[in-house]
Enzyme design. Structure first.
Site, short mmCIF file in Angstrom:
data_model
loop_
_atom_site.label_atom_id
_atom_site.label_comp_id
_atom_site.label_asym_id
_atom_site.label_seq_id
_atom_site.Cartn_x
_atom_site.Cartn_y
_atom_site.Cartn_z
N CYS A 82 0.80 -1.23 0.00
CA CYS A 82 0.00 0.00 0.00
C CYS A 82 0.83 1.27 0.00
CB CYS A 82 -0.94 0.01 1.21
SG CYS A 82 -2.10 -1.37 1.22
N CYS A 213 -13.81 1.02 6.81
CA CYS A 213 -12.80 0.34 6.00
C CYS A 213 -12.74 1.01 4.62
CB CYS A 213 -13.15 -1.13 5.82
SG CYS A 213 -13.49 -2.03 7.35
N CYS A 214 -11.55 1.23 4.11
CA CYS A 214 -11.43 1.85 2.80
C CYS A 214 -11.93 0.88 1.73
CB CYS A 214 -9.99 2.28 2.52
SG CYS A 214 -8.84 0.92 2.35
#
Length: 394
Positions: A82, A213-214
């Protein structure tokens, strides 16, 4: 490092859900063209290009850049989970600051699939074996819960237990993210939500609900990094410089059994402290930050890891409104990963774009007033944490 690296141009395309997105090469083309146009240069002036993505076959970076032009420029593909976008930026900045080149391009993109992140190579050792061992030892077998919400949800529960915080406080971060994203035309989720909406959404793990949550996201962003001499020679703007930048990886402390350390707390703190020392600034000087809020839990943990507030005080930091406009530091004015979206390879460069616009005074209704520095934090489990400090050049 002999030269100061300045960000001459940035660009991105609107982020989208997987069902509404163009393919990765089209996304990359859009972001690169935007960054080159913003800088006022052409691709043949770029001496190195760093392409960041996580999900894709080898040389996808070349395929995306070839839509802009085939100049023969070296293209280096980067994958650091990420934190991939910021890792590409790190390499571009390093190339310019060292004097190896005078103009480098960093771009990141991701064409994500629907659903939770998952392993694609199951015939070889996992990069997350250590993480699984620590998580299982602390929380037991979580069954089919995906690994990322399990790790961060476990860390959130550990924080609440350690500091006596009501888990409902996390929901306020998601509400704030939507408020900020409402002013960002590049963001995926801009509709407002309430604390009740967040808490009533399906529970995922620990204190985390779905709206904490993304989302899986597709998108691309890019930055042109040049030397001050190159900017002067070509008449480019050089009003935003990278004052300091650090990339750290795991130490044994990440796997000491503390779930908060497992999700990168110590990596982040180490990188931030080095950046502050190198740039000669303190956390009190920071009034705007784009940090890695892949989950509400991580935003809260990062307030403390970045030393924006002392350990154990994030609840007060949130409830006092010190994480938004009118408070001490505006956190994720873009809406962050939670609302803007998180296309893994693009995230770090989208953060870069937001902070460059902020320092230029070009952020429109998201603008944070009277700022001279801006802090960026991007983390990838497995692991890599990148902390970058930008400064306005007078």
């Amino acid at each position: 490092m002999s030269q100061r690296a300045v960000v001459a141009g940035v660009g991105m395309v609107p982020f989208a859900t997987p069902s509404r997105s163009e393919t990765y090469d089209v996304l990359a083309e859009g972001a690169v063209r935007a960054a080159l146009g913003d800088a006022g240069i052409t691709l043949d002036q770029v001496r190195q290009a760093y392409a960041g993505y996580v999900y894709g076959d080898s040389t996808c970076g070349q395929n995306g850049l070839y839509r802009v032009g085939m100049t023969g420029v070296p293209v280096i593909n980067v994958n650091n989970n990420c934190s991939t976008g910021s890792s590409a930026l790190y390499l571009a900045r390093q190339a310019v600051a060292s004097g190896a080149v005078d103009c480098a391009l960093a771009f990141g993109f991701e064409q994500m699939q629907r659903g939770a992140l998952r392993a694609h190579w199951e015939d070889r050792p996992s990069a997350f074996t250590r993480f699984e061992e620590v998580s299982t030892a602390a929380d037991g077998d979580a069954g089919a819960v995906p690994m990322a919400p399990r790790y961060f949800g476990g860390a959130g529960a550990a924080y609440c237990e350690r500091h006596g915080m009501d888990p409902k406080v996390f929901a306020q971060i998601a509400v704030k993210a939507r408020k900020h994203a409402a002013n960002n035309p590049y963001a995926v989720f801009t509709d407002p939500v309430t604390v009740e909406d967040v808490l009533d959404s399906p529970r995922i793990y620990g204190p985390l609900t779905r709206l904490q949550c993304c989302p899986p996201t597709c998108g691309s962003a890019a930055a042109v990094v040049v030397s001050e001499e190159f900017a002067r020679k070509h008449g480019l703007r050089a009003d935003v410089a990278i004052a300091a930048q650090e990339l750290t990886t795991d130490t044994p402390e990440s796997f000491d059994g503390d779930l908060i350390n497992l999700v990168g707390y110590e990596m982040t703190r180490a990188a931030a402290r080095r950046v502050y020392e190198s740039a000669g600034v303190s956390p009190e000087d920071i009034r705007v930050v784009e940090l890695h809020d892949c989950f509400t839990v991580n935003e809260l943990l990062c307030y403390e890891a970045l030393e924006l507030t002392p350990e154990g005080t994030s609840e007060k930091f949130i409830t006092d409104g010190d994480n938004t406009y009118g408070g001490r530091v505006v956190t994720n004015p873009s809406g962050g990963l939670l609302s803007k979206g998180h296309p893994l390879g693009a995230t770090g460069l989208a953060q870069c774009a937001e902070l460059v616009w902020q320092l230029r005074g070009e952020a429109g209704p998201r603008q944070v007033e009277d700022i001279n520095v801006a802090l960026q934090h991007n983390i990838g489990l497995g692991g890599a944490a990148v902390v970058t400090l930008y400064e306005k050049v007078r």
